[in-house]
Design a protein around this motif. Structure first.
Motif, PDB file in Angstrom:
ATOM      1  N   ILE A 183      43.704  15.166   5.612  1.00 17.33           N
ATOM      2  CA  ILE A 183      43.327  15.723   6.912  1.00 17.33           C
ATOM      3  C   ILE A 183      44.104  14.964   7.974  1.00 17.33           C
ATOM      4  O   ILE A 183      43.917  13.749   8.135  1.00 17.33           O
ATOM      5  CB  ILE A 183      41.806  15.578   7.164  1.00 17.33           C
ATOM      6  N   GLY A 184      45.015  15.621   8.670  1.00 17.42           N
ATOM      7  CA  GLY A 184      45.788  14.901   9.686  1.00 17.42           C
ATOM      8  C   GLY A 184      46.933  15.726  10.234  1.00 17.42           C
ATOM      9  O   GLY A 184      46.935  16.958  10.144  1.00 17.42           O
ATOM     10  N   GLU A 189      41.662  17.632  15.609  1.00 18.98           N
ATOM     11  CA  GLU A 189      41.745  19.081  15.375  1.00 18.98           C
ATOM     12  C   GLU A 189      41.723  19.394  13.879  1.00 18.98           C
ATOM     13  O   GLU A 189      41.106  20.360  13.442  1.00 18.98           O
ATOM     14  CB  GLU A 189      43.037  19.653  15.967  1.00 18.98           C
ATOM     15  N   ALA A 190      42.406  18.566  13.117  1.00 13.78           N
ATOM     16  CA  ALA A 190      42.440  18.783  11.670  1.00 13.78           C
ATOM     17  C   ALA A 190      41.035  18.625  11.090  1.00 13.78           C
ATOM     18  O   ALA A 190      40.581  19.426  10.266  1.00 13.78           O
ATOM     19  CB  ALA A 190      43.420  17.815  11.015  1.00 13.78           C
ATOM     20  N   ILE A 213      44.850  19.687   5.241  1.00 12.04           N
ATOM     21  CA  ILE A 213      44.386  20.338   6.466  1.00 12.04           C
ATOM     22  C   ILE A 213      45.221  19.729   7.586  1.00 12.04           C
ATOM     23  O   ILE A 213      45.097  18.535   7.894  1.00 12.04           O
ATOM     24  CB  ILE A 213      42.897  20.057   6.734  1.00 12.04           C
ATOM     25  N   ILE A 214      46.070  20.539   8.173  1.00 10.99           N
ATOM     26  CA  ILE A 214      47.091  20.035   9.083  1.00 10.99           C
ATOM     27  C   ILE A 214      46.865  20.597  10.484  1.00 10.99           C
ATOM     28  O   ILE A 214      46.664  21.804  10.648  1.00 10.99           O
ATOM     29  CB  ILE A 214      48.495  20.465   8.595  1.00 10.99           C
ATOM     30  N   PRO A 267      47.244  25.028  -0.151  1.00  9.80           N
ATOM     31  CA  PRO A 267      46.739  25.293   1.194  1.00  9.80           C
ATOM     32  C   PRO A 267      45.278  25.758   1.158  1.00  9.80           C
ATOM     33  O   PRO A 267      44.940  26.683   0.423  1.00  9.80           O
ATOM     34  CB  PRO A 267      47.658  26.400   1.711  1.00  9.80           C
ATOM     35  N   PRO A 268      44.444  25.120   1.956  1.00  9.40           N
ATOM     36  CA  PRO A 268      43.022  25.490   1.980  1.00  9.40           C
ATOM     37  C   PRO A 268      42.814  26.924   2.457  1.00  9.40           C
ATOM     38  O   PRO A 268      41.956  27.620   1.948  1.00  9.40           O
ATOM     39  CB  PRO A 268      42.423  24.513   2.993  1.00  9.40           C
ATOM     40  N   LEU A 269      43.644  27.333   3.419  1.00  9.95           N
ATOM     41  CA  LEU A 269      43.513  28.679   3.979  1.00  9.95           C
ATOM     42  C   LEU A 269      44.917  29.257   4.109  1.00  9.95           C
ATOM     43  O   LEU A 269      45.822  28.604   4.619  1.00  9.95           O
ATOM     44  CB  LEU A 269      42.843  28.594   5.360  1.00  9.95           C
TER      45      LEU A 269
END
Lengths: 453, 453
Positions: free
Chosen positions: A379-380, A294-295, A287-288, A405-407
């Motif tokens: 996450i970052g 924000e991540a 999650i970028i 990729p999560p999304l």
């Protein structure tokens, strides 16, 4: 949630010799189980060819080594909605081959419910159609229900599935050697179409298969398609050490990943192969965003979309179909005897470790696993992700990653646009494809035809 | 050689209501067994994607209804050299789908050596990838040797293969109905991905298969891919009458073709279907030139290129693998008991009729059958070919043809450039595609989902 830290040390200054191998694993709207509910998700993603073509082109723009597709031969109605329906991978990749020119095309196919002749043929055909970009991810089908779609009374037990897989791969590789490279002379003058001494019957007779051959597909551009193995159980590692060229694995702890890496490379050597013949590519679920906050917010946005029934169902699957409905969601996970479970062993152990380590309730546990399905959550920022990848490469926890990729498409876009340039700048990733075939781009040698002297 | 005459009569004046359905059957360098030796043949045609794409585009330029691919699951080293190696049809058509927009894409797949779940999935996937252009040519694999590539001790006998095929098709069609058309609601707000009352398990239990379902591919653009049947034996006709929408057949005599046509349409009605639900498309092997003499010379040029061993081998195959090597080539065909032969029955009868009718020697017979492999040879001008097609359509010997160019690409080029315009001018063939899907273009109704009320 696991956030793998970056170890900054003096080694970082010198340019590492090894480069990362990078794949992108495409699954419908993304790997997060609730990604389909996100406002940016493309509703019909899983069966939308234009969407897949757009993703493939983006991955190729980022010079990624391969595009990877999972597969399933049955439906679990309470699992990841995103992949309830999907294209059959070989047909999809044959279409995608036409919209791309260099990226590798990896499809998953099961050795438990198919025949070696069909699999050898389909992947050889894809290798020809794509100009040498085919890879086969060998799986044994962990889902018991699949047997019911194939006239089977019982799903083969784990160990037996791997015995079958080993023989299956052996037969497929044998069939791929049917035609020597220069067998087809096609001499119009003399009427000699092929040199018969260069066409070979396999004459395989084993425990599971008897296959005469030859295959009716000529030697492929890569000699043989690339073999990928994704099981991390003892049986899976044994198969991988013997035959795989890329290994996908779920690893979410640097030290454990290093152990796995060393252990598997040792097994590769013990099988008489070079360490470099096999690349280990753990999955990563990134999650970028521009800032960590924000991540984190992006991650939570997805987590909040998880439907509870589906979260629980996924957890149950990971534990081998154990029924947890009788236990309170906010209580601890009951004792489960692993010997009674026909689950993917590595996934089972991983989930059990997560549960025990942080003393998670059933609800907390399904929330942790449902999102990334056991894979390493990052996450970052782009910089931080590059740091993690560099550390894992340098410390020999990985030779590369299979990015999940999560999304989608945004998770791929941000990876290609923001992370790849940093990796390239650091000399950790190639700035262009160096070859035409997947083997050439991965630096893998072309297997010698067993019959060619 | 058979040259089917044109019957000019008063009926010709009135515009016929029915239009021809036209497919092109692509096989490597062409259907003539020696086509690969012709100076204009593309040597690596059978495994050359660009070549197939060029042919597909040409066929689409001619508004042909479909591009048809045969298949084989074993190699006969002394048969048609042209198809010793080939692409796996589903992967090839998935690539070709990307280079074309409207032409139907028909692949052959055997019910004897596959599983209904795989076949249902692959064709459903192709139907999605191509926007509704997939067709499945159902075959039962007539070649005994194939069993040896699939761990089989014995090839199933003819009748048993057709029993299996009938159940197989039933299961495939059942799986194609798994998802009702509006099952996937994908409601992001409520978290409802699909309406569970519109997803159906097949729960099939039969003699050969037990398949629970559902299929993991959503309802396809055509509802169901088009079903083609190519066997003309009694068993084949029974299967065709029950399930086929297009029927390919080898017919080289107008009166026999009319008999076959009437008989089969009768069986279709007896099976509770309308005559129009099934189109009968004999194969035609056209040698076309500006004059009859030039066409005849073209044919002879190809015939002279036949390698004797291959000619004899093809004849032996058509007779069910009978060994003719002990008989003099210039003597008559020996008596062969059809009940001892596991050959394609219709092909067997056709060859035996040819032999008896003109009292052919073995050499003359293999020369006659090897070139066109039993299909209707036409030798003449574009005008004459249009005449033949018109007669066969008008006299109800055919609803269309599967065109088998002896030499490619020129045999397709001349058909599209010179014959199609004549047919269009006479109102016998469409001047453009009228729909997007193959069903729409063939005027076939979309099968109703069995579960939708």
């Amino acid at each position: 949630m696991i956030h793998v830290g970056y170890r900054k040390d003096e080694e970082q200054v010198s340019q590492p010799k090894r480069k990362l191998k990078l794949g992108v694993f495409i699954a419908g709207t993304g790997h997060h189980v609730a990604s389909w509910r996100h406002p940016n998700a493309v509703p019909d993603a899983a069966m939308n060819l234009d969407y897949f073509k757009q993703l493939a082109k983006k991955a190729e723009e980022g010079k990624l080594d391969l595009l990877f597709l999972a597969d399933s031969l049955s439906i679990n109605q309470t699992s990841h909605p995103n992949v309830l329906t999907r294209f059959e991978p070989l047909t999809l990749l044959s279409s995608i081959a036409e919209s791309t020119s260099t990226i590798g095309l990896a499809a998953t196919a099961s050795t438990t419910y198919s025949e070696p002749f069909h699999i050898a043929r389909q992947f050889a055909s894809l290798d020809h159609l794509s100009g040498g970009r085919a890879a086969w991810n060998v799986v044994t089908s962990s889902i018991e229900e699949t047997a019911k779609n194939f006239s089977g009374e019982e799903h083969l037990a784990h160990h037996k599935r791997y015995e079958r897989a080993e023989e299956f791969v052996e037969v497929v590789k044998g069939l791929w050697d049917s035609w020597e490279e220069d067998a087809l002379v096609r001499n119009k003058e003399t009427g000699e179409f092929f040199e018969s001494s260069k066409l070979h019957e396999l004459q395989h007779k084993g425990e599971f298969f008897s296959v005469r051959g030859p295959l009716n597909v000529s030697r492929t551009p890569q000699g043989q398609p690339v073999i990928i193995q994704a099981g991390s159980s003892e049986d899976g590692q044994k198969l991988a050490a013997k035959t795989a060229e890329l290994i996908f694995t779920a690893q979410n702890d640097l030290d454990k990943a290093k152990e796995f890496y060393q252990s598997l490379k040792g097994k590769v050597e013990a099988a008489g192969r070079a360490r470099e013949d096999v690349s280990i590519m753990p999955g990563i679920f990134p999650i970028i965003a521009d800032t960590e906050e924000e991540a984190q917010a992006k991650y939570e946005e997805l987590q909040e979309l998880i439907v509870p029934e589906i979260g629980l169902s996924i957890l149950q699957n990971y534990l081998g179909g154990i029924d947890l409905s009788q236990y309170p969601l906010d209580g601890p996970l009951p004792e489960i005897d692993p010997s009674t479970s026909n689950a993917v062993k590595s996934r089972f152990d991983l989930v059990m470790n997560m549960a025990r380590k942080d003393n998670l309730t059933i609800r907390q546990l399904y929330q942790s696993v449902a999102g990334s399905r056991g894979h390493n959550i990052f996450i970052g920022t782009p910089q931080q992700l590059a740091d993690v990848m560099e550390t894992w490469l340098r410390e020999e926890a990985a030779d590369g990653f299979n990015v999940m990729p999560p999304l989608l498409p945004e998770g791929l876009d941000v990876f290609v646009d923001r992370v790849v340039p940093i990796l390239q700048e650091r000399g950790l990733f190639k700035t262009d494809y160096t070859g035409q075939t997947l083997r050439e781009n991965l630096g893998l040698t072309e297997p010698k035809n067993r019959y060619t002297t």
